[in-house]
Motif scaffolding. Structure first.
Motif, PDB file in Angstrom:
ATOM      1  N   VAL A 198       0.847  -1.186   0.000  1.00 43.86           N
ATOM      2  CA  VAL A 198       0.000   0.000   0.000  1.00 43.86           C
ATOM      3  C   VAL A 198       0.884   1.238   0.000  1.00 43.86           C
ATOM      4  CG1 VAL A 198      -1.748   1.274   1.288  1.00 43.86           C
ATOM      5  CG2 VAL A 198      -1.778  -1.220   1.286  1.00 43.86           C
ATOM      6  N   ASP A 199       0.588   2.163  -0.881  1.00 44.38           N
ATOM      7  CA  ASP A 199       1.386   3.382  -0.956  1.00 44.38           C
ATOM      8  C   ASP A 199       0.477   4.597  -1.064  1.00 44.38           C
ATOM      9  OD1 ASP A 199       3.081   5.448  -1.525  1.00 44.38           O
ATOM     10  OD2 ASP A 199       4.377   4.281  -2.846  1.00 44.38           O
ATOM     11  N   TRP A 200       0.497   5.411  -0.030  1.00 48.14           N
ATOM     12  CA  TRP A 200      -0.321   6.615  -0.062  1.00 48.14           C
ATOM     13  C   TRP A 200       0.512   7.867  -0.296  1.00 48.14           C
ATOM     14  CZ3 TRP A 200      -5.126   6.689   3.668  1.00 48.14           C
ATOM     15  CH2 TRP A 200      -5.994   5.644   3.317  1.00 48.14           C
ATOM     16  N   GLY A 201       1.647   7.666  -0.949  1.00 45.94           N
ATOM     17  CA  GLY A 201       2.385   8.816  -1.464  1.00 45.94           C
ATOM     18  C   GLY A 201       3.186   9.619  -0.460  1.00 45.94           C
ATOM     19  N   ILE A 202       3.660   8.978   0.604  1.00 49.22           N
ATOM     20  CA  ILE A 202       4.560   9.704   1.510  1.00 49.22           C
ATOM     21  C   ILE A 202       5.974   9.627   0.938  1.00 49.22           C
ATOM     22  CG2 ILE A 202       5.624   9.668   3.805  1.00 49.22           C
ATOM     23  CD1 ILE A 202       2.837  10.690   3.934  1.00 49.22           C
ATOM     24  N   VAL A 203       6.610  10.781   0.765  1.00 51.84           N
ATOM     25  CA  VAL A 203       7.934  10.815   0.148  1.00 51.84           C
ATOM     26  C   VAL A 203       9.034  10.963   1.199  1.00 51.84           C
ATOM     27  CG1 VAL A 203       9.338  11.994  -1.585  1.00 51.84           C
ATOM     28  CG2 VAL A 203       6.895  11.815  -1.899  1.00 51.84           C
ATOM     29  N   ASP A 204       8.680  11.515   2.352  1.00 47.08           N
ATOM     30  CA  ASP A 204       9.663  11.779   3.400  1.00 47.08           C
ATOM     31  C   ASP A 204      10.170  10.471   4.010  1.00 47.08           C
ATOM     32  OD1 ASP A 204      11.154  12.666   5.449  1.00 47.08           O
ATOM     33  OD2 ASP A 204       9.542  13.652   6.549  1.00 47.08           O
ATOM     34  N   VAL A 205      11.455  10.131   3.733  1.00 49.59           N
ATOM     35  CA  VAL A 205      11.989   8.853   4.225  1.00 49.59           C
ATOM     36  C   VAL A 205      12.221   8.865   5.730  1.00 49.59           C
ATOM     37  CG1 VAL A 205      13.050   8.154   2.075  1.00 49.59           C
ATOM     38  CG2 VAL A 205      14.341   9.533   3.677  1.00 49.59           C
ATOM     39  N   ASN A 206      12.133  10.036   6.340  1.00 47.94           N
ATOM     40  CA  ASN A 206      12.280  10.081   7.792  1.00 47.94           C
ATOM     41  C   ASN A 206      10.957   9.847   8.502  1.00 47.94           C
ATOM     42  OD1 ASN A 206      15.078  10.669   8.200  1.00 47.94           O
ATOM     43  ND2 ASN A 206      14.643  12.573   7.132  1.00 47.94           N
ATOM     44  N   ASN A 207       9.898   9.730   7.734  1.00 46.55           N
ATOM     45  CA  ASN A 207       8.582   9.581   8.344  1.00 46.55           C
ATOM     46  C   ASN A 207       7.983   8.220   7.997  1.00 46.55           C
ATOM     47  OD1 ASN A 207       6.197  10.006   9.581  1.00 46.55           O
ATOM     48  ND2 ASN A 207       5.719  11.923   8.537  1.00 46.55           N
ATOM     49  N   MET A 208       8.645   7.177   8.488  1.00 43.63           N
ATOM     50  CA  MET A 208       8.224   5.810   8.174  1.00 43.63           C
ATOM     51  C   MET A 208       6.841   5.500   8.716  1.00 43.63           C
ATOM     52  SD  MET A 208      10.458   4.429   6.505  1.00 43.63           S
ATOM     53  CE  MET A 208      12.139   4.588   6.081  1.00 43.63           C
ATOM     54  N   GLY A 209       6.558   6.007   9.898  1.00 47.00           N
ATOM     55  CA  GLY A 209       5.276   5.716  10.529  1.00 47.00           C
ATOM     56  C   GLY A 209       4.116   6.107   9.627  1.00 47.00           C
ATOM     57  N   ALA A 210       4.177   7.292   9.068  1.00 49.89           N
ATOM     58  CA  ALA A 210       3.103   7.770   8.208  1.00 49.89           C
ATOM     59  C   ALA A 210       3.035   6.967   6.916  1.00 49.89           C
ATOM     60  CB  ALA A 210       3.309   9.249   7.895  1.00 49.89           C
ATOM     61  N   ALA A 211       4.201   6.526   6.420  1.00 53.88           N
ATOM     62  CA  ALA A 211       4.220   5.756   5.180  1.00 53.88           C
ATOM     63  C   ALA A 211       3.611   4.366   5.369  1.00 53.88           C
ATOM     64  CB  ALA A 211       5.658   5.633   4.665  1.00 53.88           C
ATOM     65  N   MET A 212       3.773   3.797   6.580  1.00 48.48           N
ATOM     66  CA  MET A 212       3.347   2.414   6.793  1.00 48.48           C
ATOM     67  C   MET A 212       1.943   2.288   7.384  1.00 48.48           C
ATOM     68  SD  MET A 212       6.866   0.618   8.103  1.00 48.48           S
ATOM     69  CE  MET A 212       6.992   1.528   9.621  1.00 48.48           C
ATOM     70  N   ALA A 213       1.456   3.353   8.006  1.00 46.15           N
ATOM     71  CA  ALA A 213       0.155   3.271   8.673  1.00 46.15           C
ATOM     72  C   ALA A 213      -0.981   2.834   7.726  1.00 46.15           C
ATOM     73  CB  ALA A 213      -0.178   4.600   9.349  1.00 46.15           C
ATOM     74  N   PRO A 214      -1.046   3.343   6.480  1.00 46.37           N
ATOM     75  CA  PRO A 214      -2.119   2.882   5.581  1.00 46.37           C
ATOM     76  C   PRO A 214      -2.052   1.375   5.302  1.00 46.37           C
ATOM     77  CG  PRO A 214      -1.154   4.881   4.730  1.00 46.37           C
ATOM     78  CD  PRO A 214      -0.283   4.444   5.861  1.00 46.37           C
ATOM     79  N   ALA A 215      -0.824   0.824   5.231  1.00 44.61           N
ATOM     80  CA  ALA A 215      -0.686  -0.618   5.011  1.00 44.61           C
ATOM     81  C   ALA A 215      -1.252  -1.385   6.202  1.00 44.61           C
ATOM     82  CB  ALA A 215       0.779  -0.987   4.803  1.00 44.61           C
ATOM     83  N   ALA A 216      -0.957  -0.889   7.411  1.00 40.98           N
ATOM     84  CA  ALA A 216      -1.481  -1.536   8.612  1.00 40.98           C
ATOM     85  C   ALA A 216      -3.004  -1.489   8.609  1.00 40.98           C
ATOM     86  CB  ALA A 216      -0.923  -0.849   9.851  1.00 40.98           C
ATOM     87  N   MET A 217      -3.551  -0.338   8.221  1.00 42.91           N
ATOM     88  CA  MET A 217      -5.001  -0.196   8.161  1.00 42.91           C
ATOM     89  C   MET A 217      -5.600  -1.191   7.170  1.00 42.91           C
ATOM     90  SD  MET A 217      -7.264   2.821   6.548  1.00 42.91           S
ATOM     91  CE  MET A 217      -6.969   2.063   4.963  1.00 42.91           C
ATOM     92  N   ASP A 218      -4.981  -1.286   6.014  1.00 40.25           N
ATOM     93  CA  ASP A 218      -5.483  -2.164   4.966  1.00 40.25           C
ATOM     94  C   ASP A 218      -5.532  -3.620   5.436  1.00 40.25           C
ATOM     95  OD1 ASP A 218      -6.080  -2.023   1.966  1.00 40.25           O
ATOM     96  OD2 ASP A 218      -4.746  -3.765   2.134  1.00 40.25           O
ATOM     97  N   THR A 219      -4.422  -4.074   6.023  1.00 39.96           N
ATOM     98  CA  THR A 219      -4.357  -5.454   6.502  1.00 39.96           C
ATOM     99  C   THR A 219      -5.327  -5.685   7.657  1.00 39.96           C
ATOM    100  OG1 THR A 219      -2.060  -5.574   5.825  1.00 39.96           O
ATOM    101  CG2 THR A 219      -2.804  -7.237   7.379  1.00 39.96           C
ATOM    102  N   LEU A 220      -5.402  -4.707   8.533  1.00 34.84           N
ATOM    103  CA  LEU A 220      -6.282  -4.824   9.695  1.00 34.84           C
ATOM    104  C   LEU A 220      -7.744  -4.933   9.259  1.00 34.84           C
ATOM    105  CD1 LEU A 220      -5.596  -4.953  12.641  1.00 34.84           C
ATOM    106  CD2 LEU A 220      -5.778  -2.482  12.795  1.00 34.84           C
TER     107      LEU A 220
END
Lengths: 122, 333, 153
Positions: free
Chosen positions: B188-210
């Motif tokens: 899942v990719d919701w377009g977060i580009v900031d590599v220092n902000n992993m939490g925001a990049a991964m949260a949509p994937a967690a939501m999707d699986t959940l």
């Protein structure tokens, strides 16, 4: 007293330049490589328009120690060489003027890399 | 309906688990649960990469010992880590005389390897499979970020890669917490580009699986004693709670995040721990202990992984995330 | 596809509102005084050189000063102190020439494990390389402009 004032200027200008760097970091999250590049170009520009020497006259190390000074000597070297050697100076001037700094950085980095190894951050 | 959830009929058991962490992690919130705390990050090796490899070897050996098995009882090793070409796992696997499956799910590797191993065991193809993942702060830092000695400041959204390895043995027989379900996640990719902000990049994937997991299994958050994500960190787990609330599911007090819990407040880790080792060590120490004690009956473990590489992000790509979920239930006589 | 872009936009907006911000004042203050002190040390070294070697040209004195600062920063990087200063001071220790030295020494030390040629030498300029490239190109550009100006006066 005069010496104290000189040093005060060094501190204030040097601190201000560094603080501008920090403002850039906070507001734009840029990496240190980009910070250094930005300030070198600023230095080249200040020298090119002839402002650098005026600041340097009262700020001393406050403007020469920041990487702006490195940019300024690149530009100063190039301009001087263009004056004396013409077209060739564009190519030889900059690095000749800053050779000391670059060589020192390379030499010391190499020596200390041989001696030390990296420490884990705590 | 499309099914991405597997329900295990034979319910493979986790019969042994082992965790090893670095000195800084050994001062964190889970310090009394870890099996081994290293004195320094080199672990007696010359480079950090070699240290990470040795951690994996130690964790695998430790897990097999705690499962009261011999090395010759193990059928397969399923392992992965964060380094390019997952060298730590592959090179560690040289030391063992069983086949090796390398998996890569970034920080979700622990759940991915357990899910894969459980499927293989449940299918009746293998008897004992050992899973392992690890991460090392110093190797991850030089691969993904900057040299250690560079004098820069870490952005406030950044997280601290945990130095640690966790390993567990999945088995057909024996006693131990049971793996009952696994939900495999989409990228899942919701377009977060900031590599220092992993939490925001991964949260949509967690939501999707959940969401997929709750829908497929007809369960709700209240059916679990603990719902735990891997390394969303402080920011990412807050985002996940918000995202779930938007979908009408409320994550309550039984939700937490390994990365957020890992370090103490005064350890300067900003948004918390991250890396494969973060959730792997917590799962194989704290969560396992609580399952064995019967304090937790049913745990939903869903670590997330950010599938980025420096090359891709320098080319302007956003950070894709993936999340695999497993349900582990306490052993019943 | 359009819906996807909208979601990306909305999510990024939501995230950037939620991201914790650095508290600006302490870090600005730290960068100010640490940067100022580094410059003071530079001025001190410079004055010392001028005092000890009275005949030295101003330009050479500055060159020695910078070399001394580069040495100090490389040493502090080696013993693992400079990154702690950097963590505290941010821009205060990046912007001075010492930051340049740190950015050359730190990858050299870090990649020592890959050998002298492929480790230290190849990786030495991974961070500072752009500084030299941009510095040389922009100063050459300035030189070109001056060259053209000199042609006409």
């Amino acid at each position: 007293m005069e010496m104290f004032l000189d040093y005060l200027w060094v501190f204030l200008i040097g601190g201000l330049v560094c603080m501008i760097g920090q403002i850039l970091i906070i507001t734009t999250n840029i990496t240190s490589a980009r910070i250094l590049v930005t300030f070198v170009i600023v230095g080249v520009f200040l020298e090119a328009i002839g402002v650098f020497d005026y600041i340097s006259a009262f700020a001393g190390a406050g403007i020469n120690v920041p990487i702006i000074g490195f940019g300024a000597s690149l530009a100063k070297g190039t301009i001087g060489a263009v004056k004396s050697q013409g077209l060739l100076g564009i190519f030889t001037g900059g690095l000749t003027a800053t050779a000391g700094g670059i060589a020192a950085a390379i030499i010391f980095a190499f020596i200390f890399a041989l001696i030390f190894r990296s420490h884990t951050k705590k | 309906m499309k099914y991405d959830t597997v329900k295990f009929k034979k319910q493979p058991k986790i019969i042994g688990s082992y965790s090893i962490v670095g000195p800084k992690e050994g001062q964190g919130n889970f310090r009394e649960y870890f099996d081994y705390i290293m004195k320094n990050d080199f672990f007696g090796e010359k480079t950090f990469e070699k240290a990470e490899r040795k951690m994996i070897e130690t964790a695998i050996t430790g897990a097999i010992q705690k499962a009261k098995l011999k090395v010759s009882d193990i059928n397969i090793l399923v392992a992965g880590d964060l380094l390019n070409q997952i060298i730590s796992s592959s090179y560690a696997a040289r030391a063992f005389d069983f086949p090796y499956l390398g998996v890569y799910g970034a920080c979700s590797t622990m759940a991915e390897s357990i899910a894969v191993a459980s499927t293989l065991v449940d299918g009746g193809y293998f008897e004992n499979i050992v899973c392992c993942t690890a991460s090392h702060f110093s190797t991850a830092e030089r691969q993904y970020r900057f040299p250690l000695e560079l004098g820069n400041q870490r952005p406030p959204a950044s997280q601290w890669t945990v130095t640690g390895a966790g390993s567990c043995v999945i088995s057909q027989k024996g006693a131990g917490p049971r793996v009952t379900m696994a939900t495999f996640g989409k990228v899942v990719d919701w377009g977060i580009v900031d590599v220092n902000n992993m939490g925001a990049a991964m949260a949509p994937a967690a939501m999707d699986t959940l969401l997929a997991h709750f829908e497929n299994t007809k369960t709700t958050p209240d059916d679990y004693d603990l719902i735990v994500t891997g390394d969303l960190g402080k920011l990412g787990s807050e985002i996940l709670i918000d995202l779930m609330e938007d979908k009408g599911i409320k994550l309550g007090l039984n939700y937490s995040d390994c990365g957020q819990m890992f370090f103490r407040r005064n350890q300067n880790t900003l948004c918390g721990g991250s890396g494969c080792g973060c959730c792997a060590t917590v799962f194989n120490s704290y969560i396992m202990k609580k399952l064995q004690d019967g304090q937790y009956k049913r745990v939903l473990f869903l670590p997330t992984g950010a599938l980025l590489s420096t090359t891709a992000s320098q080319q302007g790509e956003s950070v894709p995330g993936v999340c695999h979920a497993i349900v582990v239930e306490a052993y019943e006589m | 596809m359009k819906k996807n872009e909208e979601r990306i936009k909305a999510y990024n907006k939501y995230v950037s509102a939620k991201v914790p911000k650095t508290k600006p004042w302490p870090t600005l203050f730290n960068s100010f005084w640490v940067g100022g002190v580094i410059c003071l040390i530079g001025q001190g070294i410079n004055d010392l050189i001028l005092f000890l070697v009275p005949n030295i040209s101003e330009q050479s004195a500055w060159a020695y000063t910078l070399i001394a600062l580069i040495f100090i920063a490389a040493f502090l990087t080696g013993i693992g102190v400079y990154d702690k200063i950097g963590k505290f001071a941010g821009g205060g220790s990046i912007v001075p020439i010492t930051g340049f030295s740190n950015s050359i020494t730190s990858p050299s030390i870090e990649f020592k494990s890959e050998g002298i040629i492929y480790g230290i030498c190849v990786k030495m300029f991974t961070i500072a390389g752009p500084v030299i490239v941009f510095g040389v190109i922009s100063s050459a550009l300035v030189g070109l402009i001056y060259y053209i100006i000199y042609l006409f006066i």
